[in-house]
Design a protein around this motif. Sequence first.
Motif, mmCIF file in Angstrom:
data_model
loop_
_atom_site.group_PDB
_atom_site.id
_atom_site.type_symbol
_atom_site.label_atom_id
_atom_site.label_comp_id
_atom_site.label_asym_id
_atom_site.label_seq_id
_atom_site.Cartn_x
_atom_site.Cartn_y
_atom_site.Cartn_z
ATOM 1 N N ARG A 31 0.859 -1.185 0.000
ATOM 2 C CA ARG A 31 0.000 0.000 0.000
ATOM 3 C C ARG A 31 0.895 1.235 0.000
ATOM 4 N NH1 ARG A 31 -3.470 -0.393 5.221
ATOM 5 N NH2 ARG A 31 -1.480 -1.138 6.071
ATOM 6 N N PRO A 32 0.346 2.422 -0.200
ATOM 7 C CA PRO A 32 1.175 3.637 -0.182
ATOM 8 C C PRO A 32 1.913 3.791 1.142
ATOM 9 C CG PRO A 32 -0.975 4.110 -1.121
ATOM 10 C CD PRO A 32 -1.050 2.715 -0.579
ATOM 11 N N ALA A 33 3.121 4.330 1.080
ATOM 12 C CA ALA A 33 3.972 4.442 2.267
ATOM 13 C C ALA A 33 3.307 5.230 3.387
ATOM 14 C CB ALA A 33 5.301 5.099 1.886
ATOM 15 N N GLU A 60 6.808 5.558 16.539
ATOM 16 C CA GLU A 60 7.235 6.691 15.716
ATOM 17 C C GLU A 60 7.813 6.174 14.407
ATOM 18 O OE1 GLU A 60 10.391 10.466 15.848
ATOM 19 O OE2 GLU A 60 10.240 9.069 17.534
ATOM 20 N N VAL A 61 7.394 6.774 13.293
ATOM 21 C CA VAL A 61 7.839 6.363 11.962
ATOM 22 C C VAL A 61 7.952 7.588 11.054
ATOM 23 C CG1 VAL A 61 6.778 4.063 12.125
ATOM 24 C CG2 VAL A 61 5.472 5.974 11.169
ATOM 25 N N GLU A 62 8.578 7.384 9.901
ATOM 26 C CA GLU A 62 8.592 8.395 8.840
ATOM 27 C C GLU A 62 8.341 7.719 7.504
ATOM 28 O OE1 GLU A 62 11.784 11.651 10.678
ATOM 29 O OE2 GLU A 62 12.388 10.339 9.023
ATOM 30 N N ALA A 63 7.529 8.335 6.668
ATOM 31 C CA ALA A 63 7.238 7.807 5.342
ATOM 32 C C ALA A 63 8.133 8.466 4.301
ATOM 33 C CB ALA A 63 5.769 8.047 4.990
ATOM 34 N N TYR A 64 8.620 7.658 3.353
ATOM 35 C CA TYR A 64 9.433 8.139 2.233
ATOM 36 C C TYR A 64 8.760 7.669 0.949
ATOM 37 C CZ TYR A 64 12.770 9.784 5.573
ATOM 38 O OH TYR A 64 13.350 10.488 6.610
ATOM 39 N N MET A 100 28.242 4.330 11.691
ATOM 40 C CA MET A 100 28.093 3.629 12.968
ATOM 41 C C MET A 100 26.665 3.287 13.362
ATOM 42 S SD MET A 100 29.077 6.926 15.351
ATOM 43 C CE MET A 100 29.010 6.018 16.879
ATOM 44 N N HIS A 101 25.658 3.955 12.824
ATOM 45 C CA HIS A 101 24.278 3.720 13.247
ATOM 46 C C HIS A 101 23.473 3.076 12.113
ATOM 47 C CE1 HIS A 101 25.100 6.044 16.797
ATOM 48 N NE2 HIS A 101 25.338 7.135 16.109
ATOM 49 N N HIS A 102 22.844 1.951 12.405
ATOM 50 C CA HIS A 102 21.964 1.335 11.432
ATOM 51 C C HIS A 102 20.562 1.927 11.538
ATOM 52 C CE1 HIS A 102 25.146 -1.783 11.740
ATOM 53 N NE2 HIS A 102 24.887 -1.915 10.466
ATOM 54 N N CYS A 103 19.874 1.984 10.404
ATOM 55 C CA CYS A 103 18.490 2.443 10.353
ATOM 56 C C CYS A 103 17.690 1.412 9.579
ATOM 57 C CB CYS A 103 18.388 3.795 9.655
ATOM 58 S SG CYS A 103 19.229 5.148 10.501
ATOM 59 N N MET A 104 16.497 1.099 10.084
ATOM 60 C CA MET A 104 15.659 0.080 9.451
ATOM 61 C C MET A 104 14.397 0.693 8.851
ATOM 62 S SD MET A 104 13.796 -3.262 11.120
ATOM 63 C CE MET A 104 12.565 -4.141 10.141
ATOM 64 N N ASN A 105 14.158 0.354 7.596
ATOM 65 C CA ASN A 105 12.938 0.742 6.898
ATOM 66 C C ASN A 105 12.182 -0.505 6.464
ATOM 67 O OD1 ASN A 105 13.402 3.906 5.776
ATOM 68 N ND2 ASN A 105 15.248 2.764 6.243
ATOM 69 N N VAL A 106 10.865 -0.392 6.342
ATOM 70 C CA VAL A 106 10.076 -1.453 5.729
ATOM 71 C C VAL A 106 9.661 -0.972 4.341
ATOM 72 C CG1 VAL A 106 9.305 -2.337 7.949
ATOM 73 C CG2 VAL A 106 7.885 -0.685 6.756
ATOM 74 N N VAL A 107 9.883 -1.808 3.348
ATOM 75 C CA VAL A 107 9.589 -1.456 1.964
ATOM 76 C C VAL A 107 8.087 -1.585 1.728
ATOM 77 C CG1 VAL A 107 10.017 -2.058 -0.450
ATOM 78 C CG2 VAL A 107 11.872 -2.195 1.229
ATOM 79 N N THR A 115 9.432 3.088 -2.375
ATOM 80 C CA THR A 115 8.887 3.731 -1.177
ATOM 81 C C THR A 115 9.138 2.861 0.050
ATOM 82 O OG1 THR A 115 6.702 2.725 -1.469
ATOM 83 C CG2 THR A 115 7.097 4.840 -2.552
ATOM 84 N N ALA A 116 9.201 3.511 1.212
ATOM 85 C CA ALA A 116 9.487 2.775 2.442
ATOM 86 C C ALA A 116 9.094 3.611 3.644
ATOM 87 C CB ALA A 116 10.967 2.398 2.520
#
Length: 210
Positions: A31-33, A60-64, A100-107, A115-116
Amino acid sequence: MSSPVRLDRLVTPADPIQGDCRRLDRAFYDRPAETVARDLLGRLLVHDTPGGPRIGRIVEVEAYLGPGDLAAHTSRGRTARTKAMFGPPGHAYVYLIYGMHHCMNVVTGPEGSGTAVLLRALAPVRGLDASTSGPGRLCRAMGVTRDHYGIDLCGDTLWLARDDAPGPADIAASPRIGVDYAGEWAAKPLRFFVPGHPAVSRAPRGKHTP
């Protein structure tokens, strides 16, 4: 899909939860991010590690929004780094910042959309003994690294789920954090969070949305 994982009564700083933990299916992500981002609030992130499950509730999340979104990594097109973001929905896009910092997104969205949704903060639920406020701390506490790049979130290792707890009573929106380079896209209210929750990484400054 394996049988639902039965969780005992789980307690977060905000509210008690209990019941069966049901994995989110592929259609949830397709579906849309922005839609997925809102719907991820209150869901569970689960990592089945050798030391036991690590579980947090997303607050907390952010849409791209893909190549047209100047804050998105895919705004520069398909690269070795962004290959997973252009792949099928329901996979992880993990990257390293500041070395040094990992970031996780869901596609999200149909394959090729680029989009993610970035996961920014969790309410600790089980197996977490470090801060989960902010995307880097979240990944460190959950044990998420670049080894999880492209992993299927509908699989058995790292996955997202819903339980019997009600969704957040309110959702707030604000501009995304750290994307000042993105011109007009920096001001778009594409960060979504549970207002007042202690795990949210920044003090609420955005308007409340239904």
